[in-house]
Design a protein around this motif. Structure first.
Motif, PDB file in Angstrom:
ATOM      1  N   SER A  97      11.325   5.337   1.208  1.00  0.00           N
ATOM      2  CA  SER A  97      11.516   5.815   2.575  1.00  0.00           C
ATOM      3  C   SER A  97      11.288   4.687   3.570  1.00  0.00           C
ATOM      4  CB  SER A  97      10.586   6.992   2.853  1.00  0.00           C
ATOM      5  OG  SER A  97       9.258   6.693   2.476  1.00  0.00           O
ATOM      6  N   THR A  98      12.067   4.697   4.647  1.00  0.00           N
ATOM      7  CA  THR A  98      12.210   3.538   5.534  1.00  0.00           C
ATOM      8  C   THR A  98      10.905   3.048   6.133  1.00  0.00           C
ATOM      9  OG1 THR A  98      14.446   4.256   6.078  1.00  0.00           O
ATOM     10  CG2 THR A  98      13.397   2.676   7.577  1.00  0.00           C
ATOM     11  N   TRP A  99      10.152   3.932   6.764  1.00  0.00           N
ATOM     12  CA  TRP A  99       9.018   3.474   7.562  1.00  0.00           C
ATOM     13  C   TRP A  99       7.822   3.095   6.699  1.00  0.00           C
ATOM     14  CZ3 TRP A  99      10.259   2.131  12.258  1.00  0.00           C
ATOM     15  CH2 TRP A  99      11.374   2.737  12.842  1.00  0.00           C
ATOM     16  N   ALA A 100       7.575   3.840   5.635  1.00  0.00           N
ATOM     17  CA  ALA A 100       6.493   3.467   4.732  1.00  0.00           C
ATOM     18  C   ALA A 100       6.821   2.148   4.026  1.00  0.00           C
ATOM     19  CB  ALA A 100       6.254   4.578   3.716  1.00  0.00           C
ATOM     20  N   THR A 101       8.074   1.969   3.669  1.00  0.00           N
ATOM     21  CA  THR A 101       8.478   0.707   3.054  1.00  0.00           C
ATOM     22  C   THR A 101       8.330  -0.439   4.053  1.00  0.00           C
ATOM     23  OG1 THR A 101      10.022   1.872   1.605  1.00  0.00           O
ATOM     24  CG2 THR A 101      10.339  -0.501   1.849  1.00  0.00           C
ATOM     25  N   ALA A 102       8.665  -0.182   5.321  1.00  0.00           N
ATOM     26  CA  ALA A 102       8.483  -1.209   6.353  1.00  0.00           C
ATOM     27  C   ALA A 102       7.024  -1.644   6.424  1.00  0.00           C
ATOM     28  CB  ALA A 102       8.947  -0.682   7.709  1.00  0.00           C
ATOM     29  N   LEU A 103       6.103  -0.683   6.393  1.00  0.00           N
ATOM     30  CA  LEU A 103       4.682  -1.040   6.419  1.00  0.00           C
ATOM     31  C   LEU A 103       4.305  -1.884   5.218  1.00  0.00           C
ATOM     32  CD1 LEU A 103       2.578   2.076   7.543  1.00  0.00           C
ATOM     33  CD2 LEU A 103       2.961  -0.057   8.779  1.00  0.00           C
ATOM     34  N   SER A 104       4.902  -1.589   4.066  1.00  0.00           N
ATOM     35  CA  SER A 104       4.554  -2.325   2.846  1.00  0.00           C
ATOM     36  C   SER A 104       5.015  -3.776   2.888  1.00  0.00           C
ATOM     37  CB  SER A 104       5.148  -1.627   1.621  1.00  0.00           C
ATOM     38  OG  SER A 104       6.527  -1.912   1.457  1.00  0.00           O
ATOM     39  N   CYS A 105       5.840  -4.130   3.875  1.00  0.00           N
ATOM     40  CA  CYS A 105       6.356  -5.497   4.012  1.00  0.00           C
ATOM     41  C   CYS A 105       5.593  -6.316   5.045  1.00  0.00           C
ATOM     42  CB  CYS A 105       7.839  -5.466   4.393  1.00  0.00           C
ATOM     43  SG  CYS A 105       8.926  -4.667   3.197  1.00  0.00           S
ATOM     44  N   LEU A 106       4.702  -5.689   5.789  1.00  0.00           N
ATOM     45  CA  LEU A 106       3.975  -6.389   6.840  1.00  0.00           C
ATOM     46  C   LEU A 106       2.815  -7.191   6.264  1.00  0.00           C
ATOM     47  CD1 LEU A 106       3.891  -3.557   9.544  1.00  0.00           C
ATOM     48  CD2 LEU A 106       5.414  -5.551   9.463  1.00  0.00           C
ATOM     49  N   THR A 107       2.488  -8.299   6.933  1.00  0.00           N
ATOM     50  CA  THR A 107       1.435  -9.180   6.422  1.00  0.00           C
ATOM     51  C   THR A 107       0.053  -8.866   6.996  1.00  0.00           C
ATOM     52  OG1 THR A 107       1.876 -10.811   8.164  1.00  0.00           O
ATOM     53  CG2 THR A 107       3.061 -11.075   6.074  1.00  0.00           C
ATOM     54  N   ASP A 108      -0.012  -8.063   8.050  1.00  0.00           N
ATOM     55  CA  ASP A 108      -1.295  -7.813   8.708  1.00  0.00           C
ATOM     56  C   ASP A 108      -1.785  -6.386   8.513  1.00  0.00           C
ATOM     57  OD1 ASP A 108       0.668  -6.660  10.237  1.00  0.00           O
ATOM     58  OD2 ASP A 108      -0.155  -7.314  12.169  1.00  0.00           O
ATOM     59  N   VAL A 109      -1.403  -5.773   7.386  1.00  0.00           N
ATOM     60  CA  VAL A 109      -1.836  -4.411   7.081  1.00  0.00           C
ATOM     61  C   VAL A 109      -3.132  -4.463   6.272  1.00  0.00           C
ATOM     62  CG1 VAL A 109      -1.231  -2.337   5.773  1.00  0.00           C
ATOM     63  CG2 VAL A 109       0.495  -3.473   7.163  1.00  0.00           C
ATOM     64  N   ASN A 110      -4.060  -3.571   6.595  1.00  0.00           N
ATOM     65  CA  ASN A 110      -5.306  -3.467   5.841  1.00  0.00           C
ATOM     66  C   ASN A 110      -5.001  -2.917   4.449  1.00  0.00           C
ATOM     67  OD1 ASN A 110      -7.797  -2.908   4.738  1.00  0.00           O
ATOM     68  ND2 ASN A 110      -8.530  -1.685   6.460  1.00  0.00           N
ATOM     69  N   ALA A 111      -5.114  -3.748   3.434  1.00  0.00           N
ATOM     70  CA  ALA A 111      -4.712  -3.344   2.083  1.00  0.00           C
ATOM     71  C   ALA A 111      -5.523  -2.171   1.557  1.00  0.00           C
ATOM     72  CB  ALA A 111      -4.831  -4.531   1.124  1.00  0.00           C
ATOM     73  N   ASP A 112      -6.762  -2.034   2.003  1.00  0.00           N
ATOM     74  CA  ASP A 112      -7.612  -0.946   1.508  1.00  0.00           C
ATOM     75  C   ASP A 112      -7.423   0.358   2.272  1.00  0.00           C
ATOM     76  OD1 ASP A 112      -8.838  -2.442  -0.525  1.00  0.00           O
ATOM     77  OD2 ASP A 112     -10.237  -3.335   0.920  1.00  0.00           O
ATOM     78  N   ASP A 113      -6.731   0.300   3.390  1.00  0.00           N
ATOM     79  CA  ASP A 113      -6.524   1.507   4.209  1.00  0.00           C
ATOM     80  C   ASP A 113      -5.284   1.292   5.062  1.00  0.00           C
ATOM     81  OD1 ASP A 113      -6.891   3.963   5.361  1.00  0.00           O
ATOM     82  OD2 ASP A 113      -8.478   3.316   6.731  1.00  0.00           O
ATOM     83  N   CYS A 114      -4.133   1.238   4.405  1.00  0.00           N
ATOM     84  CA  CYS A 114      -2.922   0.845   5.127  1.00  0.00           C
ATOM     85  C   CYS A 114      -2.281   1.991   5.910  1.00  0.00           C
ATOM     86  CB  CYS A 114      -1.901   0.206   4.185  1.00  0.00           C
ATOM     87  SG  CYS A 114      -1.462   1.191   2.762  1.00  0.00           S
ATOM     88  N   ILE A 115      -2.784   3.209   5.756  1.00  0.00           N
ATOM     89  CA  ILE A 115      -2.358   4.334   6.590  1.00  0.00           C
ATOM     90  C   ILE A 115      -3.619   4.878   7.262  1.00  0.00           C
ATOM     91  CG2 ILE A 115      -1.212   6.578   6.681  1.00  0.00           C
ATOM     92  CD1 ILE A 115       0.712   4.487   5.829  1.00  0.00           C
ATOM     93  N   PRO A 116      -4.048   4.294   8.382  1.00  0.00           N
ATOM     94  CA  PRO A 116      -5.293   4.710   9.038  1.00  0.00           C
ATOM     95  C   PRO A 116      -5.179   6.140   9.570  1.00  0.00           C
ATOM     96  CG  PRO A 116      -4.073   3.198  10.438  1.00  0.00           C
ATOM     97  CD  PRO A 116      -3.373   3.210   9.117  1.00  0.00           C
ATOM     98  N   PRO A 117      -6.313   6.778   9.879  1.00  0.00           N
ATOM     99  CA  PRO A 117      -6.328   8.188  10.290  1.00  0.00           C
ATOM    100  C   PRO A 117      -5.799   8.391  11.706  1.00  0.00           C
ATOM    101  CG  PRO A 117      -8.531   7.279  10.406  1.00  0.00           C
ATOM    102  CD  PRO A 117      -7.673   6.216   9.777  1.00  0.00           C
ATOM    103  N   LEU A 118      -4.500   8.361  11.823  1.00  0.00           N
ATOM    104  CA  LEU A 118      -3.864   8.528  13.133  1.00  0.00           C
ATOM    105  C   LEU A 118      -3.783   9.998  13.527  1.00  0.00           C
ATOM    106  CD1 LEU A 118      -2.444   6.863  15.366  1.00  0.00           C
ATOM    107  CD2 LEU A 118      -0.290   7.270  14.150  1.00  0.00           C
ATOM    108  N   THR A 119      -3.544  10.868  12.542  1.00  0.00           N
ATOM    109  CA  THR A 119      -3.430  12.309  12.800  1.00  0.00           C
ATOM    110  C   THR A 119      -4.274  13.068  11.781  1.00  0.00           C
ATOM    111  OG1 THR A 119      -1.593  12.760  11.269  1.00  0.00           O
ATOM    112  CG2 THR A 119      -1.023  11.955  13.485  1.00  0.00           C
ATOM    113  N   PRO A 120      -4.663  14.294  12.091  1.00  0.00           N
ATOM    114  CA  PRO A 120      -5.439  15.064  11.113  1.00  0.00           C
ATOM    115  C   PRO A 120      -4.653  15.346   9.841  1.00  0.00           C
ATOM    116  CG  PRO A 120      -4.823  16.434  12.996  1.00  0.00           C
ATOM    117  CD  PRO A 120      -4.501  15.029  13.362  1.00  0.00           C
TER     118      PRO A 120
END
Length: 213
Positions: A97-120
């Motif tokens: 899927s486009t947006w999750a794959t986009a995140l997986s290509c970024l160099t400044d993502v926290n590898a231990d928590d790459c989807i932070p708690p933005l929404t409940p």
């Protein structure tokens, strides 16, 4: 074939078609599996998620032998590793899927928590997400990377590849994969903006109320 297994096959075809029709998967990308008492059902290799024939969905036994249906996805190692390390997992969904794959290509993502708690809902349905290093699609090393996590994560992002999400059953795994994708879209859209995440106390409250993944 037992009626219960045929029902699971039909559910897989229906839910995978829904993912495909709504753009969560394109071409022959992505693969889905469901754990049975006597093995694992997996989407076949080189077949679109929108065009599955229930009776031709691949099946491997508990030892990993191909016992029914078409040849399984080359990502079989990835799925097996989730089931081996997370006994609560009943299904696994891997998308490009486009947006999750986009995140997986970024160099400044926290590898231990790459989807932070933005929404409940990302807390409730997905939980913490680990970014694991890139390996070639279909490489058995992908399974090793998942086993090394010791079942601590119900979802991961494969570096430069895409999300893999487990759930207690197929419907839960599909919903979690969709929630992860929508949250990734929000995260990319909000990059560079002053963003408020849920606090540790708010996350803990959600986990107490709804449980952890």
């Amino acid at each position: 074939m037992k009626p219960a297994e045929l029902n699971v096959r039909e559910d897989m075809a229906r839910l995978c078609k829904s993912l495909f029709n709504r753009g969560f998967s394109v071409g022959t990308a992505g693969n889905v599996s469901v754990r049975l008492e006597d093995g694992i059902l997996m989407t076949p290799t080189n077949v679109t998620l929108g065009d599955l024939v229930p009776e031709r969905i691949a099946k491997i036994d508990l030892e990993g032998n191909h016992v029914a249906g078409d040849r399984p996805t080359k990502e079989v190692f990835l799925h097996q590793a989730f089931y081996e390390t997370r006994p609560q997992a009943g299904a696994v969904v891997h998308l490009h899927s486009t947006w999750a794959t986009a995140l997986s290509c970024l160099t400044d993502v926290n590898a231990d928590d790459c989807i932070p708690p933005l929404t409940p809902y990302v807390v409730m349905r997905v939980g913490a997400v680990k970014l694991v290093p890139y390996v070639k699609p279909g490489d058995p090393k992908s399974g090793e990377l998942i086993r090394d996590l010791n079942g601590q994560y119900g979802a991961v992002l494969l570096g430069n590849h895409g999300p893999v999400v487990s759930g207690k059953d197929l419907f839960s795994a599909v919903c979690a994969a969709e929630e992860l994708e929508e949250t990734a879209k929000l995260l990319v859209a909000l990059r560079g903006q002053k963003t408020k995440l849920l606090s540790e106390e708010e996350v803990a409250e959600l986990q107490t109320t709804f449980g952890t993944i």
